[in-house]
Design a protein around this motif. Sequence first.
Motif, PDB file in Angstrom:
ATOM      1  N   UNK A 157       0.987  -1.249  -0.007  1.00 34.35           N
ATOM      2  CA  UNK A 157      -0.107   0.027  -0.014  1.00 34.35           C
ATOM      3  C   UNK A 157       1.016   1.260   0.004  1.00 34.35           C
ATOM      4  N   UNK A 158       1.903   1.123   0.878  1.00 30.24           N
ATOM      5  CA  UNK A 158       2.977   2.391   0.826  1.00 30.24           C
ATOM      6  C   UNK A 158       3.072   2.776  -0.544  1.00 30.24           C
ATOM      7  N   UNK A 159       3.765   1.727  -1.148  1.00 31.70           N
ATOM      8  CA  UNK A 159       4.494   1.992  -2.653  1.00 31.70           C
ATOM      9  C   UNK A 159       3.386   2.732  -3.511  1.00 31.70           C
ATOM     10  N   UNK A 160       2.118   2.412  -3.362  1.00 38.24           N
ATOM     11  CA  UNK A 160       1.193   3.036  -4.178  1.00 38.24           C
ATOM     12  C   UNK A 160       0.984   4.209  -3.807  1.00 38.24           C
ATOM     13  N   UNK A 161       0.651   4.631  -2.623  1.00 36.47           N
ATOM     14  CA  UNK A 161       0.235   5.972  -2.266  1.00 36.47           C
ATOM     15  C   UNK A 161       1.435   6.873  -2.275  1.00 36.47           C
ATOM     16  N   UNK A 169      -8.141   4.020  -6.376  1.00 38.93           N
ATOM     17  CA  UNK A 169      -7.194   3.093  -7.190  1.00 38.93           C
ATOM     18  C   UNK A 169      -6.196   2.281  -6.613  1.00 38.93           C
ATOM     19  N   UNK A 170      -5.797   2.652  -5.481  1.00 38.16           N
ATOM     20  CA  UNK A 170      -4.981   1.683  -4.768  1.00 38.16           C
ATOM     21  C   UNK A 170      -5.966   0.350  -4.372  1.00 38.16           C
ATOM     22  N   UNK A 176      -8.666  -4.707  -2.646  1.00 37.38           N
ATOM     23  CA  UNK A 176      -9.228  -4.708  -1.399  1.00 37.38           C
ATOM     24  C   UNK A 176     -10.237  -3.328  -1.393  1.00 37.38           C
ATOM     25  N   UNK A 177     -11.060  -3.221  -0.149  1.00 38.66           N
ATOM     26  CA  UNK A 177     -11.899  -2.093  -0.088  1.00 38.66           C
ATOM     27  C   UNK A 177     -11.261  -0.818   0.340  1.00 38.66           C
ATOM     28  N   UNK A 178     -11.663   0.199  -0.123  1.00 27.96           N
ATOM     29  CA  UNK A 178     -11.105   1.463   0.021  1.00 27.96           C
ATOM     30  C   UNK A 178     -11.047   1.858   1.668  1.00 27.96           C
ATOM     31  N   UNK A 179     -12.012   1.263   2.253  1.00 27.83           N
ATOM     32  CA  UNK A 179     -11.919   1.679   3.828  1.00 27.83           C
ATOM     33  C   UNK A 179     -10.592   0.768   4.113  1.00 27.83           C
ATOM     34  N   UNK A 180     -10.207  -0.394   3.859  1.00 28.13           N
ATOM     35  CA  UNK A 180      -9.033  -1.070   4.227  1.00 28.13           C
ATOM     36  C   UNK A 180      -7.890  -0.642   3.931  1.00 28.13           C
ATOM     37  N   UNK A 181      -7.739   0.082   2.433  1.00 25.15           N
ATOM     38  CA  UNK A 181      -6.763   0.967   2.149  1.00 25.15           C
ATOM     39  C   UNK A 181      -6.638   2.190   3.286  1.00 25.15           C
TER      40      UNK A 181
END
Length: 207
Positions: A157-161, A169-170, A176-181
């Motif tokens: 996740x860190x790499x994408x954000x 988009x992540x 996975x869900x936006x909430x999980x992100x």
Amino acid sequence: MTRDGTVFLIDDDDAVRDSLGWLLRTRRLLSIPYASADAFWAEAQGWTGGPSSPCCALLDLRMPGMSGLALFEHLREQPWFAQMPVIFLSGHADVPTAVDAVLRGAFDFCEKPFSDNALVARVECALEQSAERLSQRKRSQELQQRIAGLTEREQAVMQWIASGMPNKLVADQLGISVRTVEVHRARIFDKMGVRSVVDLVRLLHQS
């Protein structure tokens, strides 16, 4: 200006070591003398993690046994080489060799006979560079420890954000869900000690 560094005096001439040691003491700089490159190299090989405090080497080019240039080549192969700037002490005939060494990573060279003030000024600059390189190493090590504390998913996740990708988009990218992100994002910020994506990107670029 750093005053807590160590200057390694590597010269086979007793008089030169004594005079340089005295000069550095008058400027409140600590020095450790070595009568040969072999003696210094025998000790330096035991520095598994490299120097722990600012330091530099005043290294004579021509010495019996291992030459200053040969020692320099050994030092260049060490992972901590950049943290210990090397200043060559050379005679007039050695200047081309000393210049070539500077091009290959030596900090500088001082031609004999040298000006006391000029030499001390270069030593102080070398110690400042050493202090900065050591600080960079510490920051890099701390960053790697923080990253190692992230879970595999948090690292993904860190790499994408960090690339600027929005949460939605992540989420799509990782399935996975936006909430999980959002939860992962909050945990990443907490573990990395940052408050925004900008802070995160700036931190990652320090490594």
